[in-house]
Design a protein around this motif. Sequence first.
Motif, PDB file in Angstrom:
ATOM      1  N   ILE A   1      34.774  67.460  55.161  1.00 50.71           N
ATOM      2  CA  ILE A   1      34.406  68.791  55.685  1.00 50.71           C
ATOM      3  C   ILE A   1      34.504  69.082  57.056  1.00 50.71           C
ATOM      4  O   ILE A   1      35.251  70.141  57.645  1.00 50.71           O
ATOM      5  CB  ILE A   1      32.883  69.288  55.210  1.00 50.71           C
TER       6      ILE A   1
ATOM      7  N   GLN B   1      36.635  72.242  56.931  1.00 52.38           N
ATOM      8  CA  GLN B   1      36.159  73.305  57.596  1.00 52.38           C
ATOM      9  C   GLN B   1      36.456  73.407  59.051  1.00 52.38           C
ATOM     10  O   GLN B   1      36.778  74.234  59.769  1.00 52.38           O
ATOM     11  CB  GLN B   1      34.705  73.739  57.378  1.00 52.38           C
TER      12      GLN B   1
ATOM     13  N   SER C   1      39.678  76.713  53.494  1.00 56.33           N
ATOM     14  CA  SER C   1      37.910  76.663  54.015  1.00 56.33           C
ATOM     15  C   SER C   1      37.941  76.565  55.585  1.00 56.33           C
ATOM     16  O   SER C   1      36.844  76.526  56.084  1.00 56.33           O
ATOM     17  CB  SER C   1      37.293  75.536  53.274  1.00 56.33           C
TER      18      SER C   1
ATOM     19  N   THR D   1      37.428  76.809  59.475  1.00 52.63           N
ATOM     20  CA  THR D   1      36.879  77.905  60.318  1.00 52.63           C
ATOM     21  C   THR D   1      37.250  77.579  61.723  1.00 52.63           C
ATOM     22  O   THR D   1      37.273  78.688  62.371  1.00 52.63           O
ATOM     23  CB  THR D   1      35.406  77.924  60.250  1.00 52.63           C
TER      24      THR D   1
ATOM     25  N   ASN E   1      39.573  82.381  56.542  1.00 57.18           N
ATOM     26  CA  ASN E   1      38.171  81.730  57.067  1.00 57.18           C
ATOM     27  C   ASN E   1      38.273  81.382  58.518  1.00 57.18           C
ATOM     28  O   ASN E   1      37.324  81.172  59.132  1.00 57.18           O
ATOM     29  CB  ASN E   1      37.656  80.762  56.115  1.00 57.18           C
TER      30      ASN E   1
END
Length: 644
Positions: free
Chosen positions: A19, A43, A65, A67, A88
Motif C-alpha cells: 500500500i 496508494q 489506487s 493517491t 484517485n
Amino acid sequence: MNNFSGTIPPEIGNLTNLIYLDLRINQISGSIPSQIGSLVKLQILFIFDNHLNGPIPGEIGQLRSLTKLSLGGNFLSSIQASFGNLNNLSLLYLYGKLSGPIPSELGNLKNLNDLGLFYNQLSSPIPRELGNLKNLNYLALSNNQLFGPIPSVLGNLKNLKYLILSNNQLTDPIPSELGNLKNLSLLELSNNQLTGSIPSSFVNLRNLKNLILADNNLTEEIPSFICNLTSLIGLDLLRNILKGKIQQCLGNISSPQYVMMSHNNLSGELPPSNRNLTSLKVLDLGRNNLKGAIPQCFGNMSGHLEVLDMQHNNLFGTLPTAFRIGSALRSFNLHGNRLEGKIPLSLENCQRLEVLDLGDNLLNDTFPMWLGTLPELRVLSLRSNKLHGPIRTSGSEYMFHELLILDVSCNDFMGNLPTSLFQHFRAMRKIDPSKKPPSDDEVGYYQNSIAVVTKGIVLEVVRILFLYNTIDLSNNKFEGHVPIESLDLSGNHLVGEIPAQFASLTFLAFLNLSYNHLEGCIPQGPQFHTFENNSYEGNDGLRGFPLSEGCGNDGHDSVSEETYAGSALDEESNSEFLNDFWKGALMGYGTGLCIGLSIIYILISTGNMKWLPRIIEELEHKIVMGRRKKQRRQRNYRRRNNRF
C-alpha cells in the motif's frame, strides 16, 4: 531516508498487497522497473531525490489506487500520458530533468489537489485541459520552457491557492479570468514575456498575499486597487514598463512587508508621511522617475525597515536624520540622486547595516570614519560627491572589519593615505566559504546591487556581498606613497611568468605567489632577494633564485655584475613611474572560490584625467631611453673585461 543504494529490483512487482512505498532521499540509481505497475493496491509512492534515470514507465498508469506520487529530483526523461488513468491521485510532484510536453491527459485527474512540475525542461504550451482540475489547490509549473499564452480556463480553478508559472517563456496579456481565483494566496508569473496591463479583475483577489509579476513587459499604470488588497504582504513588479504616480499606491497600501517596483517608469513625489507602512521591511523604488524631497519619516521607519532602495531617481533635499537605536536597516541605497548636506550621524545607530551607497549625489562632508564601528558593514560607496579633507583613522582596532567594497572616488579627499586604514580591512584578506547568497525562491528576496568601476568600465554587480572585494580611491587629491606592503596571490590558478616590473616594487615587504601555475625565471632585484622559497612553492615551472633550480646565471651566489646592473637599471627606469602611478594590486585571492573573483582594485590619481596620456608617454620614453642606456653600459662592461 535510510541511505539505501543500488537499483529498484524488478521483483518489487511481486508485492501485490503493498500500500505504501517510500524510497525518498537515498542513493538509488538505474531506471524504474516496469513491474512497478503490478502494485495495484499501492496508494502512496515516494521515490524523489535519488539518482534514477530513463523514462517513467507507462505502467505506472495501472496504479488506479494511487493517491500520492512524487518522483522528483531524479533524472527521468518524460511524462507519460498514462498518468491520466490515475483517477484517485491527489498529489503529483515530478521535478528534475523531465523534458517534452505536458500531457493533456493530466486533465483527467479530477481528484488532484497538488500538481508540481517545476524545475524541469518541459517545452510546450500549458494544456487547456488543466482547467478541468476543479479540486486543485496548488499548481506549480515554474522553471521550465513553457511557451504561449496562459490559458484563460485556469480561471475555472476556484479552489486554487497557489499559482506559480514563473521562469518560463509565456507570452500575451495576463488573462482577466485569473481574477476569478478568489481563494488565491500566491500568484507568481515573474520572468516571462507577458505584455499588456495588470488586469482590473485582480480587484477580486481579496485573499492574495503575494503578487509577483517581475521581469515581464507589462505596461500602463499600476492599478490603484492593488494597494487596497487588505491581505497583501508582498508586491513585486520589478523590471517592467509600468508608469503612473507612486503616491496612489503608497498612500493607500494596507500592511505590506515587501514593495518592490524598481526599473519602471513610475513618476511623482513620494508622500510626506507613510504611517500605514508599519510592517514594511523592503521598499525598492530605484531606477524610476521619482522626484521631490526624500521624506524624513524613512528614518523613523528604520525600526522595522530593512531595505530602502531609491537609487537613480531625481530626489533632492537632505538625508533622513532620525535613524533609531536598534534599527533593522540592512541596505540603504540612494545612489544617483541630488541629495545635499551631510551624512547623518544617526546612521551609527544602524548596527545591522551591510550596504550603504550614497554615491553620485551632492553630499558635502568629510570622510565618515565613525561608520567603521558598524559591525556588519560590507559595502560603502561615497563616490562622486563633494566630500573633502584628509581621511584620518581612529585609534580603535575594530574599524571596517567586514568591509569588502570601498569606493570614495571622484571626491576632493586630500593628504596622505592612512596606512592604518588598510590594516583594518580584515574581511578583504580572506574569503569565507560558509557565506552563501540567499535563495532566489525566497518571497520578497531583495538583491543588493552596486556600480563597480573595473578597468574604466562601470558594471552593475549583483550579489556583491559574496563576490567582489574592491577599493577605488581614484580622482581625488591624495599624496605620498601607497601604504601597501603585502601582495598575496597564493592558492589560485595564475599562469604565465612573473612580470619583471615586480622587481621594482621596493615597498613590498611580503610576497606570496605560492601554489599557482607560474613558470619562467623569477625576476631578480634587491627586493626580490629578500623573499624566501615559500613565496614561490607550488609552482613547478618557476626557476631561479631562491629556488634550487637555476635560471642561467641568476642564482644568488652567481648573480653576475651584468645581470645585477641590468636589474638595477630596470628598477631605475620603472620605479619612478610605479611610485607615481600604482594602477592596482591584486590581493588575497581566496582559495576554493569557484567563481574566482576576489579583487582589490586600487586607483590613485590627482583628480584630473588629463595627466594619463602624459604619464604613458613619459613611461614609453623612459623605457626606450632605459634600454639604450642599458645597452651602452653592457658594451662598456664587455670592453672593460675584454668580452667582445
